[in-house]
Design a protein around this motif. Structure first.
Motif, mmCIF file in Angstrom:
data_model
loop_
_atom_site.group_PDB
_atom_site.id
_atom_site.type_symbol
_atom_site.label_atom_id
_atom_site.label_comp_id
_atom_site.label_asym_id
_atom_site.label_seq_id
_atom_site.Cartn_x
_atom_site.Cartn_y
_atom_site.Cartn_z
ATOM 1 N N GLU A 9 0.808 -1.220 0.000
ATOM 2 C CA GLU A 9 0.000 0.000 0.000
ATOM 3 C C GLU A 9 0.838 1.266 0.000
ATOM 4 O O GLU A 9 0.300 2.370 -0.148
ATOM 5 C CB GLU A 9 -0.939 -0.010 1.214
ATOM 6 C CG GLU A 9 -1.966 -1.132 1.144
ATOM 7 C CD GLU A 9 -2.778 -1.291 2.409
ATOM 8 O OE1 GLU A 9 -2.406 -0.711 3.459
ATOM 9 O OE2 GLU A 9 -3.797 -2.014 2.359
ATOM 10 N N ALA A 10 2.148 1.131 0.180
ATOM 11 C CA ALA A 10 3.047 2.291 0.230
ATOM 12 C C ALA A 10 3.381 2.765 -1.193
ATOM 13 O O ALA A 10 3.369 1.971 -2.137
ATOM 14 C CB ALA A 10 4.327 1.913 0.969
ATOM 15 N N PRO A 11 3.675 4.044 -1.339
ATOM 16 C CA PRO A 11 4.093 4.534 -2.653
ATOM 17 C C PRO A 11 5.302 3.745 -3.167
ATOM 18 O O PRO A 11 6.260 3.500 -2.423
ATOM 19 C CB PRO A 11 4.472 5.997 -2.392
ATOM 20 C CG PRO A 11 3.754 6.361 -1.133
ATOM 21 C CD PRO A 11 3.655 5.092 -0.329
ATOM 22 N N ARG A 12 5.194 3.308 -4.415
ATOM 23 C CA ARG A 12 6.242 2.534 -5.074
ATOM 24 C C ARG A 12 6.601 1.257 -4.302
ATOM 25 O O ARG A 12 7.687 0.726 -4.411
ATOM 26 C CB ARG A 12 7.480 3.390 -5.332
ATOM 27 C CG ARG A 12 7.165 4.547 -6.264
ATOM 28 C CD ARG A 12 8.304 5.496 -6.541
ATOM 29 N NE ARG A 12 9.541 4.804 -6.790
ATOM 30 C CZ ARG A 12 10.731 5.252 -6.381
ATOM 31 N NH1 ARG A 12 10.817 6.378 -5.721
ATOM 32 N NH2 ARG A 12 11.825 4.576 -6.644
ATOM 33 N N ARG A 13 5.659 0.803 -3.432
ATOM 34 C CA ARG A 13 5.810 -0.442 -2.638
ATOM 35 C C ARG A 13 7.088 -0.435 -1.816
ATOM 36 O O ARG A 13 7.751 -1.458 -1.669
ATOM 37 C CB ARG A 13 5.740 -1.673 -3.540
ATOM 38 C CG ARG A 13 4.420 -1.777 -4.260
ATOM 39 C CD ARG A 13 4.144 -3.058 -4.957
ATOM 40 N NE ARG A 13 5.211 -3.633 -5.730
ATOM 41 C CZ ARG A 13 5.038 -4.464 -6.741
ATOM 42 N NH1 ARG A 13 3.823 -4.806 -7.101
ATOM 43 N NH2 ARG A 13 6.056 -4.967 -7.387
ATOM 44 N N ARG A 14 7.413 0.710 -1.215
ATOM 45 C CA ARG A 14 8.621 0.816 -0.385
ATOM 46 C C ARG A 14 8.371 1.753 0.783
ATOM 47 O O ARG A 14 7.621 2.697 0.669
ATOM 48 C CB ARG A 14 9.828 1.258 -1.203
ATOM 49 C CG ARG A 14 9.712 2.610 -1.841
ATOM 50 C CD ARG A 14 10.787 2.899 -2.870
ATOM 51 N NE ARG A 14 10.566 2.023 -3.998
ATOM 52 C CZ ARG A 14 11.530 1.343 -4.629
ATOM 53 N NH1 ARG A 14 12.777 1.507 -4.304
ATOM 54 N NH2 ARG A 14 11.243 0.540 -5.624
ATOM 55 N N ALA A 42 12.322 -9.936 10.780
ATOM 56 C CA ALA A 42 11.229 -10.305 9.863
ATOM 57 C C ALA A 42 11.614 -9.995 8.420
ATOM 58 O O ALA A 42 11.381 -10.818 7.522
ATOM 59 C CB ALA A 42 9.949 -9.562 10.250
ATOM 60 N N ILE A 43 12.218 -8.851 8.193
ATOM 61 C CA ILE A 43 12.609 -8.470 6.827
ATOM 62 C C ILE A 43 13.680 -9.436 6.311
ATOM 63 O O ILE A 43 13.655 -9.830 5.142
ATOM 64 C CB ILE A 43 13.071 -7.003 6.769
ATOM 65 C CG1 ILE A 43 11.900 -6.057 7.050
ATOM 66 C CG2 ILE A 43 13.728 -6.677 5.434
ATOM 67 C CD1 ILE A 43 10.762 -6.117 6.052
ATOM 68 N N ARG A 52 16.031 -4.992 0.660
ATOM 69 C CA ARG A 52 16.406 -3.733 1.303
ATOM 70 C C ARG A 52 17.174 -2.887 0.307
ATOM 71 O O ARG A 52 17.949 -3.405 -0.494
ATOM 72 C CB ARG A 52 17.286 -3.983 2.519
ATOM 73 C CG ARG A 52 16.572 -4.678 3.646
ATOM 74 C CD ARG A 52 17.510 -4.845 4.805
ATOM 75 N NE ARG A 52 17.234 -6.107 5.466
ATOM 76 C CZ ARG A 52 17.264 -6.282 6.763
ATOM 77 N NH1 ARG A 52 17.590 -5.298 7.556
ATOM 78 N NH2 ARG A 52 16.986 -7.448 7.283
ATOM 79 N N GLU A 53 16.959 -1.598 0.408
ATOM 80 C CA GLU A 53 17.717 -0.641 -0.391
ATOM 81 C C GLU A 53 18.176 0.473 0.532
ATOM 82 O O GLU A 53 17.497 0.781 1.523
ATOM 83 C CB GLU A 53 16.841 -0.028 -1.499
ATOM 84 C CG GLU A 53 16.420 -0.974 -2.579
ATOM 85 C CD GLU A 53 15.541 -0.298 -3.641
ATOM 86 O OE1 GLU A 53 15.193 0.904 -3.485
ATOM 87 O OE2 GLU A 53 15.196 -0.992 -4.605
ATOM 88 N N ALA A 67 12.585 -0.816 2.959
ATOM 89 C CA ALA A 67 12.101 -2.167 2.680
ATOM 90 C C ALA A 67 11.264 -2.043 1.422
ATOM 91 O O ALA A 67 10.400 -1.157 1.320
ATOM 92 C CB ALA A 67 11.260 -2.687 3.834
ATOM 93 N N VAL A 68 11.522 -2.913 0.449
ATOM 94 C CA VAL A 68 10.851 -2.840 -0.847
ATOM 95 C C VAL A 68 10.174 -4.179 -1.126
ATOM 96 O O VAL A 68 10.816 -5.227 -1.066
ATOM 97 C CB VAL A 68 11.871 -2.521 -1.974
ATOM 98 C CG1 VAL A 68 11.174 -2.439 -3.319
ATOM 99 C CG2 VAL A 68 12.639 -1.241 -1.661
#
Length: 183
Positions: free
Chosen positions: A75-80, A100-101, A112-113, A124-125
């Motif tokens: 649901e986050a912008p650009r899924r990140r 968890a990530i 991760r980026e 987190a992407v």
């Protein structure tokens, strides 16, 4: 167990009285009706969390909390999202989120980026594979939620339940509170 613990005569004799300066006030014990409501809530919450966890483990190979993280990323912008923001949103510690990530990365569902605006931060992407897993597991999860909650309540009860939950949540997140996900 009764509403309030029984104190021995010795403990009562040593307890400060209301007349003693600095004495602690008697706790506001729960009434029998409040105790019944509290226990019913805790019982339902525990059973619901276990039910949703088992359903997601069976259908998607992940616990409920991981599903929630994938939903938030979807649901986050650009899924990140920044990791700190995701921890706050999920109401978990940064340490638990990092673990968890790492598990979600191992499955190829998240990566991760480095954060371009803050070299200390990470994003987190949600990967395409993670989005696909979410798309496949969402129908079963929604059905489990519907069957466990909304099919059992009238529309009026569902509205009241939502209102009560929002009131409780608002009171537990006062401005400036030292909450674990804000540290």
């Amino acid at each position: 167990m009764k509403n309030r613990p029984a104190a021995s005569a010795e403990a009562r004799a040593e307890a400060p009285s209301a007349e003693t300066p600095g004495a602690a006030a008697e706790p506001r014990w729960l009434t029998p009706a409040e105790q019944d409501t509290w226990r019913a809530y805790m019982h339902a919450y525990t059973l619901l969390e276990d039910h949703l966890d088992r359903e997601l483990q069976r259908d998607a190979g992940m616990p409920h909390i991981y599903y929630g993280l994938l939903v938030q990323l979807s649901e986050a912008p650009r899924r990140r999202m920044r990791m700190t923001e995701l921890a706050q949103s999920a109401k978990i510690t940064r340490s638990r989120l990092s673990h968890a990530i790492a598990r979600l990365e191992k499955n190829g569902w998240v990566r991760r980026e480095d954060c371009p605006s803050d070299k200390r931060g990470q994003l987190a992407v949600l990967t395409d594979a993670g989005f696909e897993m979410l798309r496949r597991s969402a129908p079963g999860h929604v059905e489990a939620v519907r069957a466990a909650i909304f099919d059992r309540l009238t529309p009026e009860q569902a509205t009241q339940f939502g209102e009560a939950c929002r009131i409780i949540a608002a009171g537990l997140q006062p401005a400036g509170a030292d909450l674990p996900w804000l540290r």
